[in-house]
Design a protein around this motif. Structure first.
Motif, PDB file in Angstrom:
ATOM      1  N   ARG A  11      29.241  44.251  46.489  1.00 27.67           N
ATOM      2  CA  ARG A  11      29.557  45.440  45.695  1.00 27.67           C
ATOM      3  C   ARG A  11      30.900  45.281  44.987  1.00 27.67           C
ATOM      4  NH1 ARG A  11      29.435  50.980  48.918  1.00 27.67           N
ATOM      5  NH2 ARG A  11      30.472  49.600  50.398  1.00 27.67           N
ATOM      6  N   LEU A  12      31.894  44.733  45.660  1.00 25.56           N
ATOM      7  CA  LEU A  12      33.195  44.519  45.040  1.00 25.56           C
ATOM      8  C   LEU A  12      33.089  43.508  43.905  1.00 25.56           C
ATOM      9  CD1 LEU A  12      36.269  44.931  44.932  1.00 25.56           C
ATOM     10  CD2 LEU A  12      36.484  43.151  46.691  1.00 25.56           C
ATOM     11  N   ARG A  13      32.293  42.473  44.098  1.00 22.23           N
ATOM     12  CA  ARG A  13      32.112  41.474  43.044  1.00 22.23           C
ATOM     13  C   ARG A  13      31.429  42.095  41.827  1.00 22.23           C
ATOM     14  NH1 ARG A  13      33.626  36.469  44.682  1.00 22.23           N
ATOM     15  NH2 ARG A  13      33.116  35.866  42.551  1.00 22.23           N
ATOM     16  N   ALA A  14      30.548  43.054  42.068  1.00 28.36           N
ATOM     17  CA  ALA A  14      29.871  43.725  40.961  1.00 28.36           C
ATOM     18  C   ALA A  14      30.820  44.617  40.184  1.00 28.36           C
ATOM     19  CB  ALA A  14      28.694  44.540  41.487  1.00 28.36           C
ATOM     20  N   TYR A  15      31.848  45.111  40.840  1.00 26.48           N
ATOM     21  CA  TYR A  15      32.787  46.040  40.210  1.00 26.48           C
ATOM     22  C   TYR A  15      33.978  45.332  39.573  1.00 26.48           C
ATOM     23  CZ  TYR A  15      30.509  49.985  42.679  1.00 26.48           C
ATOM     24  OH  TYR A  15      29.623  50.926  43.135  1.00 26.48           O
ATOM     25  N   SER A  16      34.168  44.034  39.878  1.00 25.12           N
ATOM     26  CA  SER A  16      35.410  43.353  39.506  1.00 25.12           C
ATOM     27  C   SER A  16      35.130  41.993  38.877  1.00 25.12           C
ATOM     28  CB  SER A  16      36.301  43.151  40.746  1.00 25.12           C
ATOM     29  OG  SER A  16      36.483  44.351  41.473  1.00 25.12           O
ATOM     30  N   ILE A  17      36.110  41.506  38.119  1.00 22.54           N
ATOM     31  CA  ILE A  17      36.114  40.134  37.616  1.00 22.54           C
ATOM     32  C   ILE A  17      37.305  39.435  38.254  1.00 22.54           C
ATOM     33  CG2 ILE A  17      36.321  38.640  35.599  1.00 22.54           C
ATOM     34  CD1 ILE A  17      35.157  40.916  33.921  1.00 22.54           C
ATOM     35  N   PHE A  18      37.019  38.397  39.038  1.00 22.47           N
ATOM     36  CA  PHE A  18      38.051  37.660  39.753  1.00 22.47           C
ATOM     37  C   PHE A  18      38.364  36.348  39.036  1.00 22.47           C
ATOM     38  CE2 PHE A  18      35.922  39.994  43.342  1.00 22.47           C
ATOM     39  CZ  PHE A  18      36.961  40.894  43.547  1.00 22.47           C
ATOM     40  N   PRO A  19      39.454  35.681  39.396  1.00 28.58           N
ATOM     41  CA  PRO A  19      39.765  34.385  38.781  1.00 28.58           C
ATOM     42  C   PRO A  19      38.584  33.414  38.862  1.00 28.58           C
ATOM     43  CG  PRO A  19      41.608  35.130  40.114  1.00 28.58           C
ATOM     44  CD  PRO A  19      40.492  36.087  40.369  1.00 28.58           C
ATOM     45  N   ASP A  37      38.170  30.858  45.138  1.00 25.30           N
ATOM     46  CA  ASP A  37      37.764  30.725  46.533  1.00 25.30           C
ATOM     47  C   ASP A  37      38.286  31.844  47.425  1.00 25.30           C
ATOM     48  OD1 ASP A  37      36.381  28.484  45.894  1.00 25.30           O
ATOM     49  OD2 ASP A  37      37.786  27.055  46.785  1.00 25.30           O
ATOM     50  N   PHE A  38      39.389  32.456  47.033  1.00 22.04           N
ATOM     51  CA  PHE A  38      39.928  33.556  47.828  1.00 22.04           C
ATOM     52  C   PHE A  38      38.902  34.680  47.954  1.00 22.04           C
ATOM     53  CE2 PHE A  38      42.456  37.517  48.195  1.00 22.04           C
ATOM     54  CZ  PHE A  38      43.205  37.222  49.324  1.00 22.04           C
ATOM     55  N   TYR A  39      38.033  34.827  46.956  1.00 22.25           N
ATOM     56  CA  TYR A  39      37.089  35.944  46.902  1.00 22.25           C
ATOM     57  C   TYR A  39      35.655  35.537  47.232  1.00 22.25           C
ATOM     58  CZ  TYR A  39      40.948  38.083  44.299  1.00 22.25           C
ATOM     59  OH  TYR A  39      42.175  38.573  43.920  1.00 22.25           O
ATOM     60  N   LYS A  40      35.438  34.311  47.692  1.00 22.12           N
ATOM     61  CA  LYS A  40      34.070  33.802  47.806  1.00 22.12           C
ATOM     62  C   LYS A  40      33.227  34.574  48.813  1.00 22.12           C
ATOM     63  CE  LYS A  40      35.260  30.096  51.097  1.00 22.12           C
ATOM     64  NZ  LYS A  40      35.278  28.617  51.293  1.00 22.12           N
ATOM     65  N   GLU A  50      34.927  44.448  52.655  1.00 24.79           N
ATOM     66  CA  GLU A  50      34.759  43.373  53.621  1.00 24.79           C
ATOM     67  C   GLU A  50      34.831  42.016  52.929  1.00 24.79           C
ATOM     68  OE1 GLU A  50      31.049  44.056  55.587  1.00 24.79           O
ATOM     69  OE2 GLU A  50      31.567  46.100  56.170  1.00 24.79           O
ATOM     70  N   GLY A  51      35.041  40.976  53.758  1.00 26.52           N
ATOM     71  CA  GLY A  51      34.989  39.622  53.238  1.00 26.52           C
ATOM     72  C   GLY A  51      36.328  38.934  53.100  1.00 26.52           C
ATOM     73  N   PHE A  52      37.386  39.504  53.718  1.00 23.36           N
ATOM     74  CA  PHE A  52      38.726  38.924  53.594  1.00 23.36           C
ATOM     75  C   PHE A  52      39.384  38.824  54.965  1.00 23.36           C
ATOM     76  CE2 PHE A  52      37.767  41.145  49.664  1.00 23.36           C
ATOM     77  CZ  PHE A  52      38.071  40.202  48.699  1.00 23.36           C
ATOM     78  N   ASP A  53      40.197  37.803  55.140  1.00 31.37           N
ATOM     79  CA  ASP A  53      41.045  37.723  56.327  1.00 31.37           C
ATOM     80  C   ASP A  53      42.174  38.741  56.187  1.00 31.37           C
ATOM     81  OD1 ASP A  53      39.537  35.671  57.433  1.00 31.37           O
ATOM     82  OD2 ASP A  53      40.726  34.112  56.444  1.00 31.37           O
ATOM     83  N   VAL A  65      46.940  41.015  43.237  1.00 28.95           N
ATOM     84  CA  VAL A  65      46.689  39.765  43.964  1.00 28.95           C
ATOM     85  C   VAL A  65      46.918  38.638  42.967  1.00 28.95           C
ATOM     86  CG1 VAL A  65      45.080  38.448  45.368  1.00 28.95           C
ATOM     87  CG2 VAL A  65      44.941  40.940  45.347  1.00 28.95           C
ATOM     88  N   TYR A  66      48.036  37.924  43.100  1.00 24.11           N
ATOM     89  CA  TYR A  66      48.493  37.006  42.066  1.00 24.11           C
ATOM     90  C   TYR A  66      48.255  35.541  42.458  1.00 24.11           C
ATOM     91  CZ  TYR A  66      50.491  41.250  40.253  1.00 24.11           C
ATOM     92  OH  TYR A  66      50.626  42.528  39.762  1.00 24.11           O
ATOM     93  N   PRO A  67      47.433  34.817  41.686  1.00 29.27           N
ATOM     94  CA  PRO A  67      47.130  33.413  41.993  1.00 29.27           C
ATOM     95  C   PRO A  67      48.136  32.451  41.366  1.00 29.27           C
ATOM     96  CG  PRO A  67      45.678  34.210  40.259  1.00 29.27           C
ATOM     97  CD  PRO A  67      46.611  35.349  40.599  1.00 29.27           C
TER      98      PRO A  67
END
Length: 691
Positions: free
Chosen positions: A396-404, A388-391, A357-360, A638-640
């Motif tokens: 749980r996803l944030r705990a499992y991943s490192i985002f830009p 900001d794409f992941y804010k 959850e958390g995405f358009d 997902v490429y920034p």
């Protein structure tokens, strides 16, 4: 319970279970021959015996890599890269889980001999032990035997059920045991786990040992696997079953007249085991730092739970101890800026992110990056910062991943694919985002190859990553310091890094043989998921609760408890006896158990990895043609990109940028090939009937 390795007489190391963290004293006088009397007649000898068995157990942790099999060394280990869609890796080990280079066969029979020897010979020394200790040692033997049979069964189907010590020398007929039917194999696993749970203590008697709850936890998982195989083999075209050529035994699959009853029986046993742990076990979900309504606290809570040896969720943990027993997960999986000697081994995919959850979303459920109804329509949505794409992403996803732009080890993790210097608004970079167009990459675009150049990329981290002059006169390198780089597979392959299992201590240096984080082999969260899945499956089959509990209420509460801890929305209604509810549970399992060496087995038992069944691959209905084509399938990143004109970021979701991986899987792969040498030399061991 933590698992401590006490096998090596010259290393006070770590492997397996228990509540203490000290090592067993192995300073004993060497002998040319260690007799059974010396080992089985006293507790010190039993410690050695247990250590030998546990050192060969088929546990899949940091020392396991699916492509190699159980080599117990963990060379370039990464998680979730077996064609599960969780993550991608640049190396050849990133391939569908269709077999292992080192089949679990010879070591299996070595372990079985040890377990059977203990079962047959310990009764001679019964008077040397208190009754509770004697029973526990026998229970350990049954637990080991059940776990070995289980590891073999989910690889091969029906196996030789060696439940006695085979004496050497002996007549040829006595030396060989033919493969039993698959149903007989799962029945033996069930019987052995039941015996183990009956005999073992509810608490591990010392470091290095299992307990009753461990046996029940594995029973719940094994019986869930058995029930699924019995049921979902029937969904494979032509029925996935067959008889051995040498024996005529149904070595894979179930008889047409028995699969329904067998499936219901196994789901019943899976639910019963999980329910007993839920009702009477000493475990609970880890929530030490969890705070309602606080996503940051929820994220940190789930980060901490994978390294906290005091977690009330831990059922079985493999513990390491620096410097005597270590692993190298950080050396192979840390972000590029911590490269030592390799890196970037586990890069989560866009497809995996789409579970959360958390995405358009676009109407088809995929991540929305443009203002239109598909990635080829409208213009890119702009963000002030790369993160900001992941804010709003699920904690749980944030705990499992490192985002830009995430902080890791006190460093901001710069992830950027390139810089766009053209005018705004920015139209989609590609006109086709389908699977068939996946080989057209960013470096092939006219914006990159033409003059004037409008898209700046970097092929490597070196001189090719040249600074680009921005409109305000400042400079920015084309790619981020962690990539992605379009010809360097050690950058951030997908625009995301895996965080789970990494050591977050800024003072820690990632290098081979320097990591000592524990690996949680079994945790209470999985027990809840096992109970939920078994409850829905048993209800679908018309079964009744084996212990009087309301199965669907138990299932609903289990999923909501996990979702609450994860920071996800709760179910709006109770689960029912339906495929939709089954898929809700499957999707939750996909999310919760990611990167724990569980998903590759789930995809096999659900029979959703081959093309015809791949609509259920994600635990939800998705158009399989978005990411696959007949047997082959692939995953996206997902490429920034930085937009120089307005100083903002936009994102593009595209198939893997570099080290392009496609995966192949067909129905034949649900059963691994029996080692050819074993078949060739045996009068009784059959090759798989579909090989």
């Amino acid at each position: 319970m933590t698992l401590k390795n006490i096998i090596n007489a010259f290393l006070c190391g770590t492997l397996l279970v228990g509540t203490a963290t000290s090592c067993i004293d192995m300073d004993i006088a060497p002998k040319n021959l260690v007799t059974s009397d010396a080992l089985l007649s006293n507790e010190s000898g039993m410690d050695i015996y247990m250590a030998r068995m546990y050192s060969l157990m088929p546990f899949e942790d940091f020392k396991y890599q699916s492509q190699w099999g159980l080599n117990y060394n963990g060379w370039i280990n990464a998680t979730g890269i077996e064609g599960t869609g969780e993550a991608l890796n640049r190396d050849g080990i990133c391939k569908a889980f269709t077999g292992e280079d080192n089949p679990f066969w010879d070591n299996a029979f070595t372990l079985l001999r040890d377990a059977n020897f203990l079962i047959e010979n310990l009764p001679q020394y019964r008077g040397n032990y208190a009754e509770i200790a004697y029973n526990h040692y026998l229970g350990e033997a049954y637990y080991v035997r059940a776990t070995v049979f289980y590891a073999m069964a989910r690889r091969f189907g029906g196996i030789p059920l060696v439940t006695r010590v085979i004496q050497y020398p002996a007549a040829e007929a006595d030396l060989e045991v033919p493969r039993s039917s698959e149903e007989e194999t799962w029945d033996q696993i069930l019987a052995d786990y039941d015996m183990a749970a009956e005999l073992m203590m509810p608490q591990s008697p010392k470091s290095g040992y299992s307990n009753r709850w461990v046996a029940l936890a594995y029973k719940s998982e094994a019986m869930l696997y058995a029930g699924c195989v019995a049921k979902y083999n029937e969904t494979v075209s032509g029925r996935l079953t067959g008889l051995g050529a040498k024996t005529g035994v149904r070595v894979i699959g179930f008889d047409e007249g028995s699969w329904q009853a067998a499936s219901k029986r196994y789901f019943t046993e899976a639910y019963k085991a999980a329910s007993e742990i839920i009702q009477h076990g000493p475990y609970s979900l880890y929530k030490k730092k969890w705070e309602a309504g606080n996503p940051d606290a929820m994220t940190q809570n789930m980060i901490d739970m994978f390294s906290d040896l005091t977690s009330p969720e831990n059922i079985q943990v493999k513990e390491y101890l620096y410097p005597t027993s270590t692993h190298a997960y950080d050396a192979y999986n840390a972000p590029y800026i911590f490269r030592s000697p390799l890196c970037s081994g586990t890069c989560p995919t866009a497809d995996f992110v789409e579970l959360f959850e958390g995405f358009d979303r676009y109407p088809d459920g995929t991540l929305k990056v443009t203002t239109g109804d598909s990635p080829t329509q409208g213009e890119y949505i702009m963000y002030d910062n790369a993160g900001d794409f992941y804010k709003n992403a699920e904690p749980r996803l944030r705990a499992y991943s490192i985002f830009p732009d995430d902080m890791f080890k006190n460093r901001k993790i710069e992830i950027r694919t390139g810089i766009y210097t053209g005018s705004v608004p920015v139209k989609p970079l590609f006109s086709d985002y389908s699977y068939n167009a996946r080989n057209t990459k960013y470096q092939h675009l006219d914006a990159y190859t033409s003059t004037p150049q409008r898209l700046y990329l970097a092929s490597t981290t070196g001189n090719d990553n040249k600074p680009v002059v921005l409109p305000d006169g400042s400079e920015m390198r084309a790619a981020g310091e962690n990539g992605p780089f379009f010809s360097n597979g050690e950058g951030c392959l997908t625009g995301i890094y895996g965080r789970k299992w990494l050591n977050p201590d800024p003072a820690f240096t990632a290098r081979e043989g320097n990591s000592a984080q524990p690996f949680i082999l079994f945790r209470y969260g999985e027990v809840l998921l096992n109970a939920a899945e078994a409850a829905v499956e048993l209800s679908l089959a018309g079964g009744t609760s084996p212990d009087g509990t309301d199965m669907l209420q138990t299932a609903t509460k289990a999923i909501n408890d996990i979702r609450e801890r994860a920071g996800a929305s709760l179910l709006k209604s109770s689960l029912t006896a339906s495929d939709d509810s089954r898929d809700i549970v499957r999707k939750e399992r996909r999310k919760e158990m990611a990167f724990e060496n569980k998903t590759k087995w789930d995809l096999r038992r659900w029979r959703v990895n081959h093309y015809e069944g791949r609509d259920g691959f994600w635990g939800e209905k998705r158009d399989k043609n978005l990411y696959s084509n007949n047997q082959q399938y692939a995953f996206r990143g997902v490429y920034p990109f930085y937009c120089a004109e307005n100083g903002k970021y936009f994102f593009d979701v595209r198939f893997q940028l570099v080290a392009d991986k496609t995966f192949n899987y067909s129905a034949i792969d649900y059963y691994f090939e029996i080692p050819g040498g074993e078949v060739a030399k045996s009068m009784y061991i059959d090759q798989q009937p579909n090989r």
